[in-house]
Design a protein around this motif. Structure first.
Motif, short mmCIF file in Angstrom:
data_model
loop_
_atom_site.label_atom_id
_atom_site.label_comp_id
_atom_site.label_asym_id
_atom_site.label_seq_id
_atom_site.Cartn_x
_atom_site.Cartn_y
_atom_site.Cartn_z
N HIS A 98 79.61 81.69 -110.68
CA HIS A 98 79.22 81.75 -112.08
C HIS A 98 78.18 82.84 -112.28
O HIS A 98 77.24 82.97 -111.49
CB HIS A 98 78.66 80.39 -112.54
N SER A 99 78.37 83.65 -113.29
CA SER A 99 77.43 84.73 -113.65
C SER A 99 77.21 85.71 -112.50
O SER A 99 76.17 86.36 -112.45
CB SER A 99 76.07 84.14 -114.08
N ASP A 100 78.15 85.80 -111.57
CA ASP A 100 78.13 86.73 -110.45
C ASP A 100 77.05 86.47 -109.43
O ASP A 100 77.08 87.03 -108.33
CB ASP A 100 78.00 88.19 -110.94
N THR A 101 76.06 85.64 -109.73
CA THR A 101 74.97 85.41 -108.80
C THR A 101 74.74 83.94 -108.49
O THR A 101 73.81 83.59 -107.78
CB THR A 101 73.65 86.01 -109.35
N TRP A 102 75.56 83.06 -109.04
CA TRP A 102 75.44 81.62 -108.77
C TRP A 102 76.73 81.12 -108.11
O TRP A 102 77.81 81.27 -108.67
CB TRP A 102 75.21 80.83 -110.05
N LEU A 103 76.61 80.51 -106.95
CA LEU A 103 77.73 79.85 -106.30
C LEU A 103 77.42 78.36 -106.22
O LEU A 103 76.42 77.95 -105.64
CB LEU A 103 77.95 80.41 -104.89
N ILE A 104 78.28 77.55 -106.83
CA ILE A 104 78.11 76.10 -106.83
C ILE A 104 79.24 75.48 -106.01
O ILE A 104 80.40 75.90 -106.12
CB ILE A 104 78.15 75.53 -108.26
N GLU A 105 78.91 74.50 -105.20
CA GLU A 105 79.92 73.84 -104.37
C GLU A 105 79.70 72.34 -104.37
O GLU A 105 78.56 71.86 -104.29
CB GLU A 105 79.87 74.37 -102.94
N ALA A 106 80.78 71.59 -104.47
CA ALA A 106 80.74 70.14 -104.39
C ALA A 106 81.86 69.70 -103.46
O ALA A 106 82.99 70.20 -103.54
CB ALA A 106 80.91 69.51 -105.77
N ALA A 107 81.56 68.76 -102.57
CA ALA A 107 82.56 68.32 -101.60
C ALA A 107 82.31 66.88 -101.20
O ALA A 107 81.18 66.38 -101.24
CB ALA A 107 82.55 69.21 -100.36
N VAL A 108 83.37 66.21 -100.81
CA VAL A 108 83.31 64.87 -100.23
C VAL A 108 83.72 64.99 -98.77
O VAL A 108 84.79 65.54 -98.46
CB VAL A 108 84.22 63.88 -100.97
N GLY A 109 82.89 64.50 -97.87
CA GLY A 109 83.17 64.59 -96.45
C GLY A 109 83.04 63.24 -95.78
O GLY A 109 82.86 62.20 -96.43
N PHE A 110 83.12 63.25 -94.46
CA PHE A 110 83.07 62.01 -93.69
C PHE A 110 82.14 62.18 -92.50
O PHE A 110 82.28 63.14 -91.72
CB PHE A 110 84.48 61.66 -93.20
N ASP A 111 81.17 61.27 -92.39
CA ASP A 111 80.24 61.26 -91.26
C ASP A 111 80.79 60.30 -90.21
O ASP A 111 80.89 59.09 -90.45
CB ASP A 111 78.86 60.82 -91.73
N GLU A 112 81.18 60.82 -89.05
CA GLU A 112 81.79 60.00 -88.02
C GLU A 112 80.80 59.06 -87.35
O GLU A 112 81.20 58.07 -86.71
CB GLU A 112 82.43 60.89 -86.96
N GLY A 113 79.50 59.35 -87.48
CA GLY A 113 78.51 58.49 -86.85
C GLY A 113 78.38 58.75 -85.36
O GLY A 113 79.26 59.33 -84.73
#
Length: 275
Positions: A98-113
């Protein structure tokens, strides 16, 4: 999921560090950072990368045992303009520019423990296996300019086993715009008490079974770390990448009976074929 993602110190032939004219002719990656893989070559639609990596790392958080492990590498990506949806390993997410200088990321992951068997020397005996759980990751990177030479990084990881926050600053090297080259970063990490005790706490039952002193950690400062990433394209399809991490723990974590080293380290190298 790793707390801090990767830095690699690789000693290779000089040719590996020479960026070909082919790489420069490719279309611009979503952002020109080696740590953000983009297999789309600037095109909308599907993209696939598949490969293997070899990692030499601590057996568990705070361990003084190290071992090598071979893991799959790559991702399935779908790009539309300045947005990429991806599936990479145990993470499913989205990132957008966004606006060439903002990178936004959202993710769902898994912690194996952590597993009791992670220690070949039996240093986790009596502690049992750690809880597995889903994690949500929200990350924002802010570049100082559109060339992404310098940038700030903020990240929050929260899930069933507590929350962690990271703030870092980074710099990339080279003039490539296709996501290849070198990148370094420095970061500080904080966690809440639940996340701290997930890896370094010992409750009464674990203390009785293991013989280790009961330990209850509070939240706050966790560590400071240094990160290095490298990515190079041999041709239109083949890439080599590397990463390595050094994370220095706070005194509270270093004093935990679980902690055998007051740092965590990881180094890895891999190859990816981009379809």
């Amino acid at each position: 999921m790793k707390t801090f993602t990767g830095m690699l110190l690789i000693v290779c032939l000089p040719a590996l560090f020479f960026q070909t004219a082919l790489a420069q002719d490719r279309k611009t990656a979503l952002v020109p950072l080696p740590s953000i893989d983009d297999f789309t070559r600037g095109n909308d639609g599907w993209a696939f990368g598949l490969g293997l990596s070899i990692e030499y790392e601590s057996a568990y958080e705070g361990s003084d045992e190290f071992g090598a492990e071979v893991d799959p590498a790559g991702a399935v990506q779908w790009r539309k303009g300045n947005n990429i949806f991806f599936w990479a390993g145990e993470a499913l997410g989205w990132r957008g520019l966004h606006s060439d200088t903002w990178l936004i990321e959202a993710a769902v992951g898994f912690d194996e423990g952590r597993e009791e068997s992670d220690s070949d020397d039996g240093r986790l005996d009596g502690l049992g296996d750690g809880d597995e759980g889903a994690e949500f990751v929200l990350q924002a990177r802010r570049a100082f300019d559109t060339d992404w030479r310098y940038w700030l990084d903020g990240r929050v990881v929260t899930g069933e086993n507590g929350s962690l926050g990271l703030f870092g600053v980074g710099r990339r090297f080279g003039d490539q715009i296709d996501g290849t080259g070198h990148e370094i970063a420095i970061a500080v990490v904080f966690h809440d008490s639940e996340y701290a005790n997930k890896d370094f706490g010992i409750d009464a039952e674990q203390s009785a079974a293991s013989g280790l002193n009961e330990t209850d950690l509070s939240g706050g400062f966790r560590s400071v770390g240094f990160n290095y990433n490298y990515r190079h394209s041999f041709n239109e399809n083949w890439q080599i990448f590397g990463e390595a991490v050094y994370e220095r723990y706070s005194s509270d974590i270093a004093d935990s009976p679980i902690t055998r080293n007051d740092y965590e380290a990881e180094i890895g190298v891999g190859f990816i074929y981009v379809f």
